[in-house]
Design an enzyme around this catalytic site. Sequence first.
Site, PDB file in Angstrom:
ATOM      1  N   ASP A   1      -0.673  -1.345   2.436  1.00  0.00           N
ATOM      2  CA  ASP A   1      -0.475  -2.552   3.067  1.00  0.00           C
ATOM      3  C   ASP A   1      -0.731  -2.334   4.727  1.00  0.00           C
ATOM      4  OD1 ASP A   1      -0.048  -5.152   3.460  1.00  0.00           O
ATOM      5  OD2 ASP A   1       1.767  -5.812   3.934  1.00  0.00           O
TER       6      ASP A   1
ATOM      7  N   ARG B   1      -3.131  -6.617  10.062  1.00  0.00           N
ATOM      8  CA  ARG B   1      -2.710  -6.521  11.562  1.00  0.00           C
ATOM      9  C   ARG B   1      -3.607  -5.421  12.613  1.00  0.00           C
ATOM     10  NH1 ARG B   1       3.094  -6.620   8.487  1.00  0.00           N
ATOM     11  NH2 ARG B   1       1.179  -6.527   6.647  1.00  0.00           N
TER      12      ARG B   1
ATOM     13  N   SER C   1      -5.034  -6.640  -5.242  1.00  0.00           N
ATOM     14  CA  SER C   1      -3.308  -7.140  -6.193  1.00  0.00           C
ATOM     15  C   SER C   1      -4.485  -8.906  -7.243  1.00  0.00           C
ATOM     16  CB  SER C   1      -2.592  -7.913  -5.670  1.00  0.00           C
ATOM     17  OG  SER C   1      -2.531  -9.554  -4.196  1.00  0.00           O
TER      18      SER C   1
ATOM     19  N   ASN D   1      -4.239 -11.572  -4.320  1.00  0.00           N
ATOM     20  CA  ASN D   1      -5.415 -11.389  -3.627  1.00  0.00           C
ATOM     21  C   ASN D   1      -7.062 -12.037  -3.538  1.00  0.00           C
ATOM     22  OD1 ASN D   1      -4.382  -8.100  -2.709  1.00  0.00           O
ATOM     23  ND2 ASN D   1      -3.774  -9.432  -2.224  1.00  0.00           N
TER      24      ASN D   1
HETATM   25  C1  IPE Z   1       0.316  -6.081  -1.271  1.00  0.00           C
HETATM   26  O1  IPE Z   1       0.033  -6.351  -0.214  1.00  0.00           O
HETATM   27  C2  IPE Z   1      -1.299  -6.062  -1.655  1.00  0.00           C
HETATM   28  C3  IPE Z   1      -1.972  -4.843  -2.216  1.00  0.00           C
HETATM   29  C4  IPE Z   1      -1.646  -4.235  -0.611  1.00  0.00           C
HETATM   30  C5  IPE Z   1      -2.804  -4.547  -2.342  1.00  0.00           C
HETATM   31  P1  IPE Z   1      -0.098  -7.896  -0.217  1.00  0.00           P
HETATM   32  O2  IPE Z   1      -1.035  -8.066   1.725  1.00  0.00           O
HETATM   33  O3  IPE Z   1      -1.210  -8.666  -0.892  1.00  0.00           O
HETATM   34  O4  IPE Z   1       1.077  -7.837  -0.390  1.00  0.00           O
HETATM   35  P2  IPE Z   1       1.985 -10.154   0.381  1.00  0.00           P
HETATM   36  O5  IPE Z   1       1.128 -11.154   0.311  1.00  0.00           O
HETATM   37  O6  IPE Z   1       2.388  -9.727   1.533  1.00  0.00           O
HETATM   38  O7  IPE Z   1       3.078 -10.237  -0.203  1.00  0.00           O
HETATM   39  C1  IPE Z   2      -3.524  -4.656   2.400  1.00  0.00           C
HETATM   40  O1  IPE Z   2      -3.439  -5.164   3.866  1.00  0.00           O
HETATM   41  C2  IPE Z   2      -4.866  -4.495   2.183  1.00  0.00           C
HETATM   42  C3  IPE Z   2      -5.137  -5.507   0.770  1.00  0.00           C
HETATM   43  C4  IPE Z   2      -3.897  -5.893  -0.051  1.00  0.00           C
HETATM   44  C5  IPE Z   2      -6.117  -5.828   0.319  1.00  0.00           C
HETATM   45  P1  IPE Z   2      -3.865  -6.403   3.996  1.00  0.00           P
HETATM   46  O2  IPE Z   2      -5.547  -7.538   4.555  1.00  0.00           O
HETATM   47  O3  IPE Z   2      -2.328  -7.468   3.407  1.00  0.00           O
HETATM   48  O4  IPE Z   2      -3.345  -6.473   5.515  1.00  0.00           O
HETATM   49  P2  IPE Z   2      -2.188  -7.451   6.110  1.00  0.00           P
HETATM   50  O5  IPE Z   2      -0.747  -7.106   5.494  1.00  0.00           O
HETATM   51  O6  IPE Z   2      -3.001  -8.726   5.927  1.00  0.00           O
HETATM   52  O7  IPE Z   2      -2.286  -6.889   7.749  1.00  0.00           O
HETATM   53 MG    MG Z   3      -0.278  -7.592   3.498  1.00  0.00          MG
END
Ligand code: IPE
Ligand code: IPE
Ligand code: MG
Length: 245
Positions: A27, A31, A72, A75
Amino acid sequence: MALFKKDGKAGETGGQSLPRHIAIIMDGNGRWAKKRGLPRTAGHAAGAETFRTIATYCKDIGLDYLTVYAFSTENWKRPQEEVDAIMRLLERYLGEAIEKMERDGIRLKFFGDTTVLSPKLRELIHETDEITTHVRGFQANVCVNYGGRDELVRAAQRWAERVKAGETAPLTEERFSSLLYSAAIPDPELLIRPGGEQRLSNFLLWQSAYTELYFTDTLWPDFDGEEIDRAIAAYQRRERRFGGL
Ligand code: IPE
Ligand code: IPE
Ligand code: MG
């Protein structure tokens, strides 16, 4: 820098030896990109590179399994163009990985409902599965369109079908586990979540019943071997009781 002995104790500090299986919620890609004034997709591209580095690192220090959360079941709620970009990256990554899997000794497996992915991605996953069956050693499980609740519902449905077909054995934890994507794989001893959030976000709900959790603010694209070392060192200092004394 492999500091860890596989079977021995962890030096002066702790009780745990090297985990066999680490799970990571990858994750913080978005950002990471935003901080650099880049589009979120640039963060996902950087994150894919980090996965490559970390998988190799985990293999080199002697882990048996790495399970990463890449996409996920929730997502899909993201803007279509971000979803498309992630899927394209997966295609590119797999196309490259397939050629290197045997050479690098990294077996790739997919956890999740892959039936709804693009035909190209499904074909690549199929090819990867074929290679994986005849490569030995370290295994990286990539969770794509994976949700812990979805996995549990599917396992329950599969059990119900068996009962309908005449199964008379009682349902046990062991039998239920064998119906999950992670069948035959030991539960992760350690789950790492970079990116600062302290939640599971529907990851490995069954398998993480007694997993040690480690959270860090480092964003996934900045993650490296030293971060893995720190997480393992923290894990090794913990006392795992499993409900006992
Ligand atoms: C969890 O991250 C899923 C993956 C890293 C693939 P998210 O960014 O989707 O989770 P939330 O929304 O912050 O809980
Ligand atoms: C994790 O990074 C990757 C996926 C969930 C596909 P994020 O895309 O959730 O990155 P943040 O949390 O928005 O920084
Ligand atoms: Mg995230």
